[in-house]
Scaffold this motif. Structure first.
Motif, PDB file in Angstrom:
ATOM      1  N   SER A 227       0.457  -1.455  -0.002  1.00  0.00           N
ATOM      2  CA  SER A 227      -0.036  -0.040   0.403  1.00  0.00           C
ATOM      3  C   SER A 227       1.235   1.268   0.079  1.00  0.00           C
ATOM      4  O   SER A 227       0.398   2.085   0.242  1.00  0.00           O
ATOM      5  N   GLY A 228       2.180   1.263   0.078  1.00  0.00           N
ATOM      6  CA  GLY A 228       3.227   2.405  -0.127  1.00  0.00           C
ATOM      7  C   GLY A 228       3.530   2.789   0.971  1.00  0.00           C
ATOM      8  O   GLY A 228       4.079   3.595   1.446  1.00  0.00           O
ATOM      9  N   ILE A 229       2.924   2.649   2.649  1.00  0.00           N
ATOM     10  CA  ILE A 229       3.585   2.424   3.817  1.00  0.00           C
ATOM     11  C   ILE A 229       4.774   2.487   3.448  1.00  0.00           C
ATOM     12  O   ILE A 229       5.364   1.594   3.664  1.00  0.00           O
ATOM     13  N   ASN A 230       5.573   3.564   4.657  1.00  0.00           N
ATOM     14  CA  ASN A 230       7.216   3.006   4.795  1.00  0.00           C
ATOM     15  C   ASN A 230       7.401   2.550   6.317  1.00  0.00           C
ATOM     16  O   ASN A 230       6.749   3.167   7.022  1.00  0.00           O
ATOM     17  N   LEU A 231       7.364   1.334   6.735  1.00  0.00           N
ATOM     18  CA  LEU A 231       7.526   0.701   7.733  1.00  0.00           C
ATOM     19  C   LEU A 231       9.249   0.782   8.653  1.00  0.00           C
ATOM     20  O   LEU A 231       9.250   0.606   9.435  1.00  0.00           O
ATOM     21  N   THR A 232       9.445   2.001   7.993  1.00  0.00           N
ATOM     22  CA  THR A 232      10.896   2.266   8.934  1.00  0.00           C
ATOM     23  C   THR A 232      10.834   2.668  10.073  1.00  0.00           C
ATOM     24  O   THR A 232      12.113   2.079  10.607  1.00  0.00           O
ATOM     25  N   GLU A 233       9.596   3.422  10.642  1.00  0.00           N
ATOM     26  CA  GLU A 233       9.618   4.143  11.432  1.00  0.00           C
ATOM     27  C   GLU A 233       9.127   3.155  12.836  1.00  0.00           C
ATOM     28  O   GLU A 233       8.585   3.258  13.828  1.00  0.00           O
TER      29      GLU A 233
END
Length: 60
Positions: free
Chosen positions: A48-54
């Motif tokens: 879905s394009g969510i950046n999971l880094t944080e």
């Protein structure tokens, strides 16, 4: 339910699930089931394009 609402719910579940995983024994059956859900949510959020880094603090 809008796409934004669904993503919000998934992110909240992903965060909550990681808390449960950190509180569980990695060899337990419950942890193994949580790990499957963690993986599924991670795929859904990434697609879905969510950046999971944080927000991915388990990083498995």
């Amino acid at each position: 339910m809008t796409e934004i609402e669904m993503l919000k719910m998934s992110i909240e579940e992903f965060d909550r699930l990681q808390d449960y995983m950190q509180s569980s024994d990695k060899e337990s059956e419950a942890y193994k089931k949580m790990k499957r859900r963690y993986t599924a949510l991670k795929v859904i959020l990434t697609a879905s394009g969510i950046n999971l880094t944080e927000i991915d603090y388990i990083k498995e």
